[in-house]
Structure formats: C-alpha cells, structure tokens
Design a protein around this motif. Structure first.
Motif, short mmCIF file in Angstrom:
data_model
loop_
_atom_site.label_atom_id
_atom_site.label_comp_id
_atom_site.label_asym_id
_atom_site.label_seq_id
_atom_site.Cartn_x
_atom_site.Cartn_y
_atom_site.Cartn_z
N PRO A 1 -9.02 5.15 -7.61
CA PRO A 1 -8.57 4.86 -6.18
C PRO A 1 -6.95 4.78 -6.11
O PRO A 1 -6.45 4.91 -5.09
N GLY A 2 -6.28 4.68 -7.19
CA GLY A 2 -5.11 4.39 -7.29
C GLY A 2 -4.56 2.94 -6.84
O GLY A 2 -5.28 2.42 -6.26
N GLN B 1 -11.52 3.97 2.00
CA GLN B 1 -11.50 4.58 0.44
C GLN B 1 -13.02 4.95 -0.03
O GLN B 1 -13.26 5.98 -0.54
N SER C 1 0.93 -1.25 -0.15
CA SER C 1 0.00 -0.01 -0.05
C SER C 1 0.74 1.28 -0.29
O SER C 1 1.98 1.29 0.63
N THR C 2 0.70 2.29 -0.66
CA THR C 2 1.01 3.46 -0.56
C THR C 2 0.17 4.32 -0.13
O THR C 2 0.63 5.20 1.28
N ARG C 3 -0.85 4.80 -0.54
CA ARG C 3 -2.11 5.53 -0.16
C ARG C 3 -2.53 5.50 1.39
O ARG C 3 -2.49 6.28 2.09
N THR C 4 -3.17 4.18 1.40
CA THR C 4 -3.92 3.80 2.50
C THR C 4 -2.97 3.85 3.61
O THR C 4 -3.14 4.65 4.84
N ARG D 1 -4.69 -4.52 6.75
CA ARG D 1 -4.84 -5.01 5.37
C ARG D 1 -4.63 -6.38 5.17
O ARG D 1 -3.39 -6.67 5.63
N HIS E 1 -13.23 -1.75 1.22
CA HIS E 1 -12.19 -0.78 1.68
C HIS E 1 -13.03 0.43 2.03
O HIS E 1 -13.26 1.28 1.37
N1 CP Z 1 -6.42 3.10 -3.01
C1 CP Z 1 -5.68 2.58 -2.40
O1 CP Z 1 -6.01 1.54 -1.42
O2 CP Z 1 -4.10 2.67 -2.73
P1 CP Z 1 -2.95 1.95 -2.02
O3 CP Z 1 -3.12 0.25 -2.20
O4 CP Z 1 -1.77 2.64 -2.45
O5 CP Z 1 -3.21 1.84 -0.49
#
Ligand code: CP
Length: 310
Positions: A267-268, A143, A60-63, A112, A140
């Motif tokens: 969501p990326g 998100q 994961s980056t964002r979460t 996660r 999620h």
């Molecule tokens: N949107 C999202 O869950 O991105 P990550 O997998 O980078 O957390």
C-alpha cells in the motif's frame, strides 16, 4: 451506473459496511471512470459545484493526493486542512472543528485520523457525506477497494485466490480492510508476521494465520507486504529492522514459492530493503504503481456514489 443497481451508503466508513454487491458496484463504477485519467483533458463536469474538504490529521502522500486529483478531475472544489495550521493546535476539539466545517456547507469531508472511529464520530456533527481515509488501526476502505480493483484487473476474478498478507498486521488498517474485502469477494487470506504484530482474534475476520513465511507465500496469487508502523509502537516490538528483513522480507527466493505470475503489492510507503528489496519492489511482478493509478479511479467512484449518483 455500471451495474444498474443503487448505492445506499451516505458515508464510507469501512469495508465492514460494504456488501459484496456494493463492492462490485464500486469497482464497476471505478472501472468506468479510469479512462478519464488517460485523456488529454482530464476533467468531467460530474461534481461541478460540489465542495470537498480533505481533513488529514496524519501524513499522507497517496491517499490525500489521489482524493484531491479525483475530486478535481470531476470538477469539484477541493480544500485541504492540515492540523499543524488549523485551530486544533489551539485546543479546538474534533467535534468543534467538525461543527465549524459543517457550517460552511461542504458536500463531502474526507478524514484521516490516528483514532479509530474518528470518521464515525464526525458523522454525528456534520451534514456532509464522510469518507474514511484511514482511522488508527481500524480501516482504510478506499485502499482496500483499490487493492481489489488492482487484483481483479490482473486476475479477472477475485474468487478462489490465495492472498498472502505479510508484516505488521496489528497496526495496519490496510490489513483489516483487505482481509474483509478479499474474503467477502471469495478469496482466501493467509497472514504472517512477527508474533508481537499479530492482533488477537485475527481469525475472526476470516484470515488464516500461518506458521511460517513459506506457508503464507507458497502458491499465492498475491503477495501483499505491509510497512512496519513504528509511529504506532509505544514499545519496540521488533529486535531490529535487519532482523525483520531477514525473517519477514519478501526476497526473490521467497517470492519464487508463490505462483510464477503472483502479484507483488504494497500500500505504500515502502521501506525499501526492509519489507521488500528493490529488485522485488521494482520487479516484473510488482503492481505497486498500478495500485496508485487505481486509487484515483476508486476515489472518483466513491465521491460520485456518496453524492447519491448510481
Ligand atoms: N496507502 C496509503 O495510505 O498511503 P499514504 O499514507 O501515502 O496515503
């Protein structure tokens, strides 16, 4: 807090458990926290003395980063465990990992995991509040909430909107959380994607399956695209990425079928050139980075509310 109502949830496991009033409450709380991230000193003492553990069994980056940023902006102590450096590599079960983490008395565990239901499973073994940061293809919720917040900021309402969700619906926990969240708030959700990536029974969640990409996108207020999750496909379910892009990608031409002010969301992480060409991903209608900014505010709100504040 912002709505003057109480928040009854100890854990955040999915949008499914959140009522319309809960969502309004979370979004209002997030709205009130958002300003903190624009200050020169981005820190408030709200969660001082609280211990928060990030337990991420998938990348994961964002979460992960935004939960950590959110916790630190509220003065909580945060700790990260990644499976590659934990004793799960020596065969320790999730239940035993949970029992051992719980013995250190954390206040919140953010998890996660590739298995749907892992956050619920964790609640049986820990005293801490548990927040689902994405479990398999299930949900999620943070998100879903940040997506609702982003649309509400740009449209002022979540009621009566047409939301088009395009892509790999079958493997997407984001799609499930968004379908539940947007329909609960009064929007209509239309989905489209490769037949092999549309799960059976999707209509039961309240979404309408479209016969073509044009039908899904036409007059939409929001065009949300999803990443192809090749890591969750045992057998290839697509002919090729080029073919996918041609049939399911949101080109400028396809986007022109939506409302002129339609929001482009993702969501990326984005597979550039597959689900979105760069000129759309970075174009004037894209709010992809607004989603990321709002992720911090929503996660601050969730940390605050599961600690019994309201
Ligand atoms: N949107 C999202 O869950 O991105 P990550 O997998 O980078 O957390």
């Amino acid at each position: 807090m912002a709505t003057g109502t109480t928040f009854a949830h100890r854990h955040i496991l999915g949008m499914e458990q959140l009522s319309r009033e809960d969502i309004v409450h979370i979004l209002a709380t997030a709205d009130s926290f958002k300003e903190i991230s624009t200050r020169s000193i981005k820190k408030v003492p709200t969660l001082r003395g609280h211990t928060i553990i990030n337990l991420f069994f998938e990348p994961s980056t964002r979460t992960r980063l935004s939960f950590e940023v959110a916790a630190k902006r509220m003065s909580a102590d945060t700790f990260n465990i990644s499976p590659s450096t934990s004793s799960t590599t020596k065969g320790e079960t999730l239940a035993d990992t949970a029992r051992n983490i719980s013995a250190m008395h954390p206040d919140i565990i953010i998890i996660r995991h590739s298995c749907s239901g892992a956050p619920l499973f964790l609640t049986r073994y820990v005293q801490a509040a548990v927040i689902n940061a994405g479990d398999g293809a299930h949900e999620h919720p943070s998100q879903g909430l940040l997506d609702l917040m982003t649309v509400k900021e740009h449209r002022a309402t979540l009621s009566g909107l047409k939301i088009a969700i395009v892509g790999d619906i079958a493997h997407s926990r984001v799609a499930r959380s968004d379908i539940i969240g947007f329909t609960r708030m009064g929007s209509e959700v239309y989905i489209y994607g490769p037949a092999t990536l549309i799960p059976k029974g999707i209509n039961q969640l309240g979404a309408t399956l479209c016969a073509s990409l044009e039908d899904a996108v036409r007059d939409a207020d929001v065009v949300m695209t999803l990443r192809i999750q090749r890591e969750r496909q045992n057998d290839p379910l697509l002919p090729s990425l080029r073919e996918y892009s041609r049939q399911f990608g949101i080109s400028r031409h396809i986007l022109s079928l939506a409302r002129p002010d339609a929001l482009v969301m993702h969501p990326g992480p984005v597979n550039r050139g597959v689900e979105l060409p760069p000129e759309v991903a970075d174009g004037p209608q894209s709010v992809i980075l607004d989603q990321v900014t709002n992720g911090v505010a929503v996660r601050m709100a969730l940390l605050y509310l599961v600690m019994g504040n309201s």
